[in-house]
Write a protein that holds these residues in place. Sequence first.
Motif, PDB file in Angstrom:
ATOM      1  N   LEU A  19      95.768  61.403 -63.831  1.00  0.00           N
ATOM      2  CA  LEU A  19      95.454  62.668 -64.495  1.00  0.00           C
ATOM      3  C   LEU A  19      94.070  63.178 -64.125  1.00  0.00           C
ATOM      4  N   TYR A  20      93.122  62.239 -63.989  1.00  0.00           N
ATOM      5  CA  TYR A  20      91.733  62.635 -63.796  1.00  0.00           C
ATOM      6  C   TYR A  20      91.316  62.489 -62.343  1.00  0.00           C
ATOM      7  N   SER A  21      90.479  63.396 -61.913  1.00  0.00           N
ATOM      8  CA  SER A  21      89.964  63.358 -60.553  1.00  0.00           C
ATOM      9  C   SER A  21      88.963  62.216 -60.408  1.00  0.00           C
ATOM     10  N   ASP A  22      88.907  61.619 -59.215  1.00  0.00           N
ATOM     11  CA  ASP A  22      87.880  60.613 -58.957  1.00  0.00           C
ATOM     12  C   ASP A  22      86.614  61.270 -58.416  1.00  0.00           C
ATOM     13  N   LYS A  23      86.623  62.595 -58.351  1.00  0.00           N
ATOM     14  CA  LYS A  23      85.442  63.314 -57.871  1.00  0.00           C
ATOM     15  C   LYS A  23      84.500  63.601 -59.047  1.00  0.00           C
ATOM     16  N   SER A  24      83.202  63.655 -58.745  1.00  0.00           N
ATOM     17  CA  SER A  24      82.197  63.911 -59.768  1.00  0.00           C
ATOM     18  C   SER A  24      81.887  65.402 -59.847  1.00  0.00           C
ATOM     19  N   ARG A  25      81.942  65.937 -61.064  1.00  0.00           N
ATOM     20  CA  ARG A  25      81.613  67.352 -61.254  1.00  0.00           C
ATOM     21  C   ARG A  25      80.157  67.622 -60.858  1.00  0.00           C
ATOM     22  N   LEU A  26      79.265  66.700 -61.223  1.00  0.00           N
ATOM     23  CA  LEU A  26      77.841  66.872 -60.909  1.00  0.00           C
ATOM     24  C   LEU A  26      77.621  66.909 -59.395  1.00  0.00           C
ATOM     25  N   ALA A  27      78.217  65.964 -58.690  1.00  0.00           N
ATOM     26  CA  ALA A  27      78.055  65.908 -57.230  1.00  0.00           C
ATOM     27  C   ALA A  27      78.619  67.172 -56.598  1.00  0.00           C
ATOM     28  N   ALA A  28      79.803  67.598 -57.039  1.00  0.00           N
ATOM     29  CA  ALA A  28      80.440  68.786 -56.472  1.00  0.00           C
ATOM     30  C   ALA A  28      79.586  70.028 -56.727  1.00  0.00           C
ATOM     31  N   GLY A  29      79.083  70.159 -57.963  1.00  0.00           N
ATOM     32  CA  GLY A  29      78.273  71.324 -58.316  1.00  0.00           C
ATOM     33  C   GLY A  29      76.987  71.390 -57.519  1.00  0.00           C
ATOM     34  N   LEU A  30      76.315  70.240 -57.378  1.00  0.00           N
ATOM     35  CA  LEU A  30      75.044  70.217 -56.646  1.00  0.00           C
ATOM     36  C   LEU A  30      75.273  70.474 -55.152  1.00  0.00           C
ATOM     37  N   LEU A  31      76.313  69.862 -54.599  1.00  0.00           N
ATOM     38  CA  LEU A  31      76.638  70.106 -53.187  1.00  0.00           C
ATOM     39  C   LEU A  31      76.903  71.587 -52.959  1.00  0.00           C
ATOM     40  N   GLN A  32      77.612  72.192 -53.908  1.00  0.00           N
ATOM     41  CA  GLN A  32      77.997  73.582 -53.750  1.00  0.00           C
ATOM     42  C   GLN A  32      76.796  74.510 -53.938  1.00  0.00           C
ATOM     43  N   ILE A  33      75.868  74.172 -54.841  1.00  0.00           N
ATOM     44  CA  ILE A  33      74.685  75.005 -55.051  1.00  0.00           C
ATOM     45  C   ILE A  33      73.771  74.960 -53.817  1.00  0.00           C
ATOM     46  N   PHE A  34      73.607  73.760 -53.251  1.00  0.00           N
ATOM     47  CA  PHE A  34      72.680  73.638 -52.119  1.00  0.00           C
ATOM     48  C   PHE A  34      73.349  73.931 -50.771  1.00  0.00           C
ATOM     49  N   LEU A  35      74.635  73.622 -50.657  1.00  0.00           N
ATOM     50  CA  LEU A  35      75.319  73.779 -49.375  1.00  0.00           C
ATOM     51  C   LEU A  35      76.570  74.647 -49.514  1.00  0.00           C
ATOM     52  N   GLY A  36      76.566  75.509 -50.551  1.00  0.00           N
ATOM     53  CA  GLY A  36      77.742  76.333 -50.835  1.00  0.00           C
ATOM     54  C   GLY A  36      78.084  77.295 -49.717  1.00  0.00           C
TER      55      GLY A  36
END
Length: 113
Positions: free
Chosen positions: A39-56
């Motif tokens: 049911l749950y993703s093994d991806k981290s919301r924090l990691a995804a958000g930071l990656l997207q803010i800096f390398l979006g």
Amino acid sequence: MYCSHCGKELEEGAKFCSYCGEKVGSYSGTFPTKQKSTLYSDKSRLAAGLLQIFLGGFGIGRFYLGYIGLGVAQLLVSIFTLGLGSIWGFIDGILILTGFVKEDGKGKILEDL
Ligand SMILES: [Zn+2]
């Protein structure tokens, strides 16, 4: 009590089934963690958000979450607008961090920070 694997009757307190050798109760013990991981993703919301803010501008946070099409789109928009379009990826990163994006690319739930 009965073996959850082969259904034969077991001695009270037995650790292993004497018919099939399965560990008694192992199925019911592992089921909740299995269910959670589907049911749950093994991806981290924090990691995804930071990656997207800096390398979006390159769609990196979206690639990380498994949104390949969206990641490619963000990358192409940045290239064709000579970097101006990377604001889309930046805003997208804020949406991921603040919880507006609720699932990863496979539709699995992203846990809150
Ligand atoms: Zn058994």
